[in-house]
Write a protein that holds these residues in place. Structure first.
Motif, PDB file in Angstrom:
ATOM      1  N   LEU A  54       0.957  -1.312   0.205  1.00 33.09           N
ATOM      2  CA  LEU A  54      -0.098  -0.033   0.036  1.00 33.09           C
ATOM      3  C   LEU A  54       0.928   1.256  -0.031  1.00 33.09           C
ATOM      4  N   GLY A  55       2.071   1.409   0.250  1.00 31.35           N
ATOM      5  CA  GLY A  55       3.036   2.037   0.295  1.00 31.35           C
ATOM      6  C   GLY A  55       3.119   3.066   1.465  1.00 31.35           C
ATOM      7  N   LEU A 163       5.029  14.396  -0.086  1.00 33.17           N
ATOM      8  CA  LEU A 163       5.097  15.169   1.139  1.00 33.17           C
ATOM      9  C   LEU A 163       3.652  15.267   1.826  1.00 33.17           C
ATOM     10  N   LEU A 164       2.970  16.112   1.066  1.00 32.91           N
ATOM     11  CA  LEU A 164       1.639  16.376   1.032  1.00 32.91           C
ATOM     12  C   LEU A 164       0.589  15.380   1.556  1.00 32.91           C
ATOM     13  N   ALA A 165       0.826  14.054   0.654  1.00 34.78           N
ATOM     14  CA  ALA A 165       0.062  12.980   0.796  1.00 34.78           C
ATOM     15  C   ALA A 165       0.479  12.285   2.001  1.00 34.78           C
ATOM     16  N   ASP A 166       1.932  12.075   2.326  1.00 35.67           N
ATOM     17  CA  ASP A 166       2.037  11.554   3.847  1.00 35.67           C
ATOM     18  C   ASP A 166       1.532  12.355   4.946  1.00 35.67           C
ATOM     19  N   LEU A 167       1.538  13.692   4.721  1.00 36.15           N
ATOM     20  CA  LEU A 167       1.047  14.826   5.730  1.00 36.15           C
ATOM     21  C   LEU A 167      -0.497  14.216   5.908  1.00 36.15           C
ATOM     22  N   ALA A 168      -1.268  14.124   4.652  1.00 34.26           N
ATOM     23  CA  ALA A 168      -2.718  13.797   4.907  1.00 34.26           C
ATOM     24  C   ALA A 168      -2.791  12.451   5.367  1.00 34.26           C
ATOM     25  N   ALA A 169      -2.042  11.473   4.909  1.00 35.12           N
ATOM     26  CA  ALA A 169      -2.202  10.146   5.554  1.00 35.12           C
ATOM     27  C   ALA A 169      -1.971  10.244   7.226  1.00 35.12           C
ATOM     28  N   ARG A 170      -1.165  10.796   7.675  1.00 40.26           N
ATOM     29  CA  ARG A 170      -0.757  11.014   9.310  1.00 40.26           C
ATOM     30  C   ARG A 170      -1.990  11.798   9.836  1.00 40.26           C
ATOM     31  N   LEU A 171      -2.550  12.584   9.198  1.00 41.48           N
ATOM     32  CA  LEU A 171      -3.456  13.525   9.884  1.00 41.48           C
ATOM     33  C   LEU A 171      -5.183  13.351   9.797  1.00 41.48           C
ATOM     34  N   VAL A 172      -5.520  12.759   8.611  1.00 39.53           N
ATOM     35  CA  VAL A 172      -6.845  12.185   8.302  1.00 39.53           C
ATOM     36  C   VAL A 172      -7.675  11.398   9.348  1.00 39.53           C
ATOM     37  N   LEU A 173      -7.037  10.339   9.747  1.00 40.47           N
ATOM     38  CA  LEU A 173      -7.383   9.486  10.972  1.00 40.47           C
ATOM     39  C   LEU A 173      -6.561   9.269  12.073  1.00 40.47           C
ATOM     40  N   ALA A 174      -5.804  10.386  12.405  1.00 42.97           N
ATOM     41  CA  ALA A 174      -5.009  10.430  13.653  1.00 42.97           C
ATOM     42  C   ALA A 174      -5.559   9.862  14.680  1.00 42.97           C
ATOM     43  N   PRO A 175      -5.132   8.958  15.672  1.00 40.36           N
ATOM     44  CA  PRO A 175      -3.541   8.755  15.608  1.00 40.36           C
ATOM     45  C   PRO A 175      -3.436   7.468  14.630  1.00 40.36           C
ATOM     46  N   GLU A 177      -2.854   5.766  10.850  1.00 37.92           N
ATOM     47  CA  GLU A 177      -2.110   6.418   9.802  1.00 37.92           C
ATOM     48  C   GLU A 177      -2.519   5.661   8.574  1.00 37.92           C
ATOM     49  N   LEU A 178      -3.055   6.308   7.435  1.00 40.10           N
ATOM     50  CA  LEU A 178      -3.673   5.832   6.240  1.00 40.10           C
ATOM     51  C   LEU A 178      -2.125   5.482   5.377  1.00 40.10           C
ATOM     52  N   PRO A 179      -2.118   4.359   4.723  1.00 40.08           N
ATOM     53  CA  PRO A 179      -1.096   4.185   3.961  1.00 40.08           C
ATOM     54  C   PRO A 179      -1.033   5.292   2.781  1.00 40.08           C
ATOM     55  N   ILE A 180       0.180   5.744   2.280  1.00 43.68           N
ATOM     56  CA  ILE A 180       0.281   6.904   1.233  1.00 43.68           C
ATOM     57  C   ILE A 180      -0.442   6.428   0.059  1.00 43.68           C
ATOM     58  N   GLY A 181      -0.374   5.020  -0.475  1.00 42.80           N
ATOM     59  CA  GLY A 181      -0.643   4.760  -1.675  1.00 42.80           C
ATOM     60  C   GLY A 181      -2.097   4.748  -1.740  1.00 42.80           C
ATOM     61  N   ILE A 182      -2.978   4.668  -0.609  1.00 43.07           N
ATOM     62  CA  ILE A 182      -4.316   4.987  -0.819  1.00 43.07           C
ATOM     63  C   ILE A 182      -4.605   6.298  -1.029  1.00 43.07           C
ATOM     64  N   VAL A 183      -3.923   7.133  -0.254  1.00 43.36           N
ATOM     65  CA  VAL A 183      -4.358   8.576  -0.566  1.00 43.36           C
ATOM     66  C   VAL A 183      -3.900   9.085  -2.056  1.00 43.36           C
ATOM     67  N   THR A 184      -2.687   8.699  -2.524  1.00 42.26           N
ATOM     68  CA  THR A 184      -2.416   9.060  -3.788  1.00 42.26           C
ATOM     69  C   THR A 184      -3.330   8.459  -4.962  1.00 42.26           C
ATOM     70  N   ALA A 185      -3.694   7.293  -4.606  1.00 45.63           N
ATOM     71  CA  ALA A 185      -4.873   6.832  -5.487  1.00 45.63           C
ATOM     72  C   ALA A 185      -6.127   7.741  -5.592  1.00 45.63           C
ATOM     73  N   LEU A 186      -6.589   7.917  -4.433  1.00 42.77           N
ATOM     74  CA  LEU A 186      -7.632   8.991  -4.185  1.00 42.77           C
ATOM     75  C   LEU A 186      -7.430  10.181  -4.938  1.00 42.77           C
TER      76      LEU A 186
END
Length: 201
Positions: A54-55, A163-175, A177-186
């Protein structure tokens, strides 16, 4: 990569369409191998393998950074030197040959360079999709098709998007963390579909 390139060669010429089809077939074969490893893995390895699929940047460390940095530096130094040849290829392969560029040699170099850069990135961070598809198209709309500008712009924009996708992955469902691959695919899949629709119209 060498096998894909070999399958795409015929009579001293490289067919991009055949290479793409060979790449799709070998990707399916590699996916089957990953599925087999997933089936045989224990719980701890299965979790690691799932996150790699998932990255994620969670495994970042200096031990992983230095080899990746060397590969990135090699690609970043080589590609701009081929900007004029890539611009000529925009006119077509025969036109590029008439302008004095060795098209087949350029294809070999591009295949090797792409394999080096993508292989190093995927080994370090897993399968983070759509950045390599979406960012160059977006940058082409913004800065034009000249590879002297397009290559550095795509590199900077791709790193920024990651970096923005990684930031979003860490913040959206904090604490959590979403895998970055899901964020970039969305983000990337709808934009890529938009580009396809725009290209048709």
């Amino acid at each position: 990569t060498a096998l894909v390139y070999r399958l795409g060669r015929r009579d001293g010429q490289t067919s991009v369409a055949t290479m793409l089809l060979a790449g799709i077939a070998l990707t399916a074969l590699a996916g089957a191998a990953i599925g087999l490893f997933t089936y045989l893995a224990d719980d701890a390895t299965l979790r690691t393998l799932t996150f790699w699929n998932l990255g994620s940047l969670n495994g970042a460390s200096y031990a992983r950074l230095w080899p990746l940095l060397l590969a990135t530096a090699a690609v970043a130094l080589w590609l701009p030197r081929r900007a004029r040849a890539l611009n000529a290829l925009l006119l077509g392969e025969s036109e590029a040959r008439h302008l004095g560029f060795e098209v087949e040699r350029l294809k070999r170099e591009l295949v090797f360079c792409t394999a080096l850069g993508v292989g190093a990135a995927v080994a370090a961070a897993g399968l983070i999709g759509f950045i390599g598809l979406v960012v160059p198209h977006l940058m082409r709309l913004l800065v034009g098709p000249d590879h002297r500008l397009l290559l550095p712009a795509s590199a900077l924009a791709g790193a920024s998007l990651l970096l923005l996708a990684d930031l979003a992955a860490r913040l959206v469902l904090a604490p959590a963390e979403l895998p970055i691959g899901i964020v970039t695919a969305l983000i990337g899949a709808p934009f890529f579909l938009y580009l396809l629709v725009r290209g048709r119209s």
